[in-house]
Write an enzyme that holds these catalytic residues in place. Sequence first.
Site, PDB file in Angstrom:
ATOM      1  CD  GLU A  92     -10.527 -20.089  18.454  1.00 50.59           C
ATOM      2  OE1 GLU A  92     -10.157 -20.233  19.523  1.00 50.59           O
ATOM      3  OE2 GLU A  92     -10.255 -18.924  17.612  1.00 50.59           O
TER       4      GLU A  92
ATOM      5  NE  ARG B 274      -4.863 -14.251  16.435  1.00 53.17           N
ATOM      6  CZ  ARG B 274      -5.882 -13.814  15.656  1.00 53.17           C
ATOM      7  NH1 ARG B 274      -5.534 -13.737  14.512  1.00 53.17           N
ATOM      8  NH2 ARG B 274      -6.936 -14.126  16.038  1.00 53.17           N
TER       9      ARG B 274
ATOM     10  CG  ASP C  42     -17.184  -9.765  10.449  1.00 48.94           C
ATOM     11  OD1 ASP C  42     -17.468  -9.490  11.538  1.00 48.94           O
ATOM     12  OD2 ASP C  42     -17.973 -10.000   9.580  1.00 48.94           O
TER      13      ASP C  42
ATOM     14  CG  ASP D 209     -10.623 -16.671  12.063  1.00 51.12           C
ATOM     15  OD1 ASP D 209      -9.580 -17.312  12.368  1.00 51.12           O
ATOM     16  OD2 ASP D 209     -11.285 -15.957  12.740  1.00 51.12           O
TER      17      ASP D 209
ATOM     18  CB  VAL E 186      -1.054  -0.034   1.102  1.00 53.95           C
ATOM     19  CG1 VAL E 186      -1.644   1.334   1.306  1.00 53.95           C
ATOM     20  CG2 VAL E 186      -1.984  -1.404   1.179  1.00 53.95           C
TER      21      VAL E 186
ATOM     22  CB  ALA F 260      -7.191 -35.162  10.415  1.00 53.28           C
ATOM     23  CD  GLU F 261      -7.105 -40.334  11.548  1.00 50.12           C
ATOM     24  OE1 GLU F 261      -6.411 -41.096  10.602  1.00 50.12           O
ATOM     25  OE2 GLU F 261      -6.543 -39.807  12.289  1.00 50.12           O
TER      26      GLU F 261
ATOM     27  NE  ARG G   7      -1.352 -38.604  11.716  1.00 48.15           N
ATOM     28  CZ  ARG G   7      -2.454 -39.036  11.522  1.00 48.15           C
ATOM     29  NH1 ARG G   7      -3.061 -39.984  12.354  1.00 48.15           N
ATOM     30  NH2 ARG G   7      -3.428 -38.599  10.647  1.00 48.15           N
TER      31      ARG G   7
END
Length: 326
Positions: free
Chosen positions: A226, A259, A106, A131, A26, A190-191, A158
Amino acid sequence: MANINCVGILTSGGDAPGMNAAIRAVTRSAIYNGLEVKGIYRGYKGLITGEVVPFKTNNVSNIIQQGGTILKTARCDEFKEPDGRQTAFETMKREGIDALVVIGGDGSLTGARLFAQEYDVPIVGLPGTIDNDLYGTDTTIGYDTALNTIMEAVDKIRDTATSHERLFFIEVMGHDAGFLALNGAIAVGAEAAIIPEISTEVDQLEELIKNGFRKSKNSSIVLVAESEVTGGAMGMADRVKKEYPNYDVRVTILGHIQRGGSPTAHDRILACRMGAAAIDALLEDQRNVMIGIQNDTIVYVPFSKAIKMDKPINRDLLNILRILSI
């Protein structure tokens, strides 16, 4: 465009890898187009308290590879009130700032939309959130890096899960969005993924157990978004201990590690493209839009759509995860 000579930049809400690359893009795009630039520290709080610094090209040198945000970020309850927004506008006038580029998620864009409506300020938003939950863009700045961080962490988990034949619930960020959990689950083999988008449709834990997810495996990894809807990893583990006590369950909450870190090439390039596009949008007299990317093409998304419309989960990915977890 005659009335835009100076652009202010701020980062708001949760930090995301790639924000610095966006600040750099920017700043340099604005200078390239003959505009002044001012960096606003600590988000909307800095706009209220007057933490404003002129930015030149050298202010953004050697930051493209850095995580976090050099402009800092802060939650700001004062900006939610009319008096706070009025003070922020007075700061803009005093500093000679004619337009804003807001980098955030958001909540940040919600504040930008309200501010723009009240004071007729040209604002362009950049979707900076791990997110990936903003409507109108295929991906957000920071999402790819967070996804890679999850992948690297779960790969290590794992190893120990296999050694001890345990069921691991691993909580990832996402609040009310399951993009990190779902795509992370596919990436790590993953399962299952427990995500809020389908929690009202099926009992995901019951479905997981019913499908006999440990029949041919000596360890199991389940990623959990979460969320109050899912109950998070601890909520899932508590249910298993009560309803299926024969399973040896462990919980890992990855937390703020998601993060941090140097942004991936994808996030750096995305941030550069979006940052340059923000200045293009202002030059085109666009206002109250978020810069998005759809099918590798830059688009302008009205704040009202980006904020209010829910971004749908890709149901095909759910099916792929089910197929590949047998």
